[in-house]
Design an enzyme around this catalytic site. Structure first.
Site, PDB file in Angstrom:
ATOM      1  N   ASP A  14       0.862  -1.166   0.000  1.00  0.00           N
ATOM      2  CA  ASP A  14       0.000   0.000   0.000  1.00  0.00           C
ATOM      3  C   ASP A  14       0.910   1.230   0.000  1.00  0.00           C
ATOM      4  O   ASP A  14       2.115   1.120   0.246  1.00  0.00           O
ATOM      5  CB  ASP A  14      -0.878  -0.014   1.254  1.00  0.00           C
ATOM      6  CG  ASP A  14      -1.648   1.267   1.454  1.00  0.00           C
ATOM      7  OD1 ASP A  14      -2.373   1.677   0.537  1.00  0.00           O
ATOM      8  OD2 ASP A  14      -1.502   1.878   2.533  1.00  0.00           O
ATOM      9  N   ASP A  16      -0.224   5.230   0.883  1.00  0.00           N
ATOM     10  CA  ASP A  16      -0.519   6.187   1.952  1.00  0.00           C
ATOM     11  C   ASP A  16      -0.687   5.463   3.288  1.00  0.00           C
ATOM     12  O   ASP A  16      -1.528   4.569   3.428  1.00  0.00           O
ATOM     13  CB  ASP A  16      -1.801   6.956   1.635  1.00  0.00           C
ATOM     14  CG  ASP A  16      -1.685   7.796   0.374  1.00  0.00           C
ATOM     15  OD1 ASP A  16      -0.632   8.434   0.193  1.00  0.00           O
ATOM     16  OD2 ASP A  16      -2.629   7.805  -0.428  1.00  0.00           O
TER      17      ASP A  16
END
Length: 233
Positions: A14, A16
């Site tokens: 991922d 953020d």
């Protein structure tokens, strides 16, 4: 005849809350979006709780209990405009969390690993980030909100595995939200939760995290352990 090389391991990250800390920009853009529509912005905690979803899904969730909430498409465009305006005024890149760069470099140096990314960011934002950190070309598969269903739908992981040529047993999703954990499990992949992101550790465990890491440098060994345990099962 030499033994066949082992199948690659896809380390799917991922962005953020996992690689970079973008919370200040996200919260500020959300506040500007709401105020531009004459609405009271959600709390910081509420905004961070939905980081990782695609923007349309974000506003469907945030407006679910408000019958007079603007159409999600309008809010998406308003958010994009606010975010891009803020970034143009203050173009500093979102800061990386400690030890991210050195660990990604170490993973790239190991033949058995492929790097991938599965993020709620738009591809434009990903490309901007990769350019800022000179990481263009590092990721064998990049899945964004532009080309895949929103998390926690497994589409991002499934598409990344197809592009990288890996199987679920040799694919590991690393993220900071329950959406990442649920997405990985729905695709049959392993899931590692990180402790420094936007969702509580207890929630990550409940959502299916196989392991929780508190230091980015531990990720290569944890990935290897999960994949090895699956192979021996």
């Amino acid at each position: 005849m030499p033994p066949a090389a082992p199948e690659p391991i896809l380390a799917l990250f991922d962005c953020d809350g996992t690689l970079v800390d973008s919370q200040h920009m996200i919260v500020a853009a959300m506040e500007a979006t709401y105020r531009g529509q004459g609405l009271v912005p959600p709390t910081r905690e509420r905004t961070l709780s939905i980081v990782g979803l695609s923007l349309r899904e974000v506003f469907l969730v945030l407006g679910a209990d408000s019958p007079d909430f603007p159409p999600p498409e309008l809010m998406v465009e308003a958010y994009k405009e606010a975010f891009n305006t803020m970034h143009a005024r203050k173009p500093e890149t979102e800061p990386m969390f400690p030890h991210v760069m050195e660990t990604l470099i170490a993973l790239r140096g190991r033949d058995e690993f492929l790097l991938g990314m599965a993020t709620g960011k738009a591809r434009r934002g990903v490309d901007r980030l990769l350019k800022a950190y000179a990481m263009e070309g590092w990721f064998a598969a990049i899945q964004t909100a532009d080309i895949a269903p929103s998390k926690p739908h497994p589409g991002m992981v499934l598409q990344a595995m197809a592009e990288a040529g890996t199987e679920p047993a040799r694919t590991v999703m690393i993220g900071d939200t329950t959406y990442d954990m649920e997405m990985a499990k729905a695709a049959g992949a392993h899931a590692i939760g990180v402790s420094w992101g936007y969702h509580p550790v207890d929630s990550l465990i409940t959502a299916g995290a196989d392991r929780i890491v508190t230091d980015f440098r531990d990720i290569p060994d944890v990935i290897a352990a999960l994949v090895m345990a699956a192979a021996d099962a």
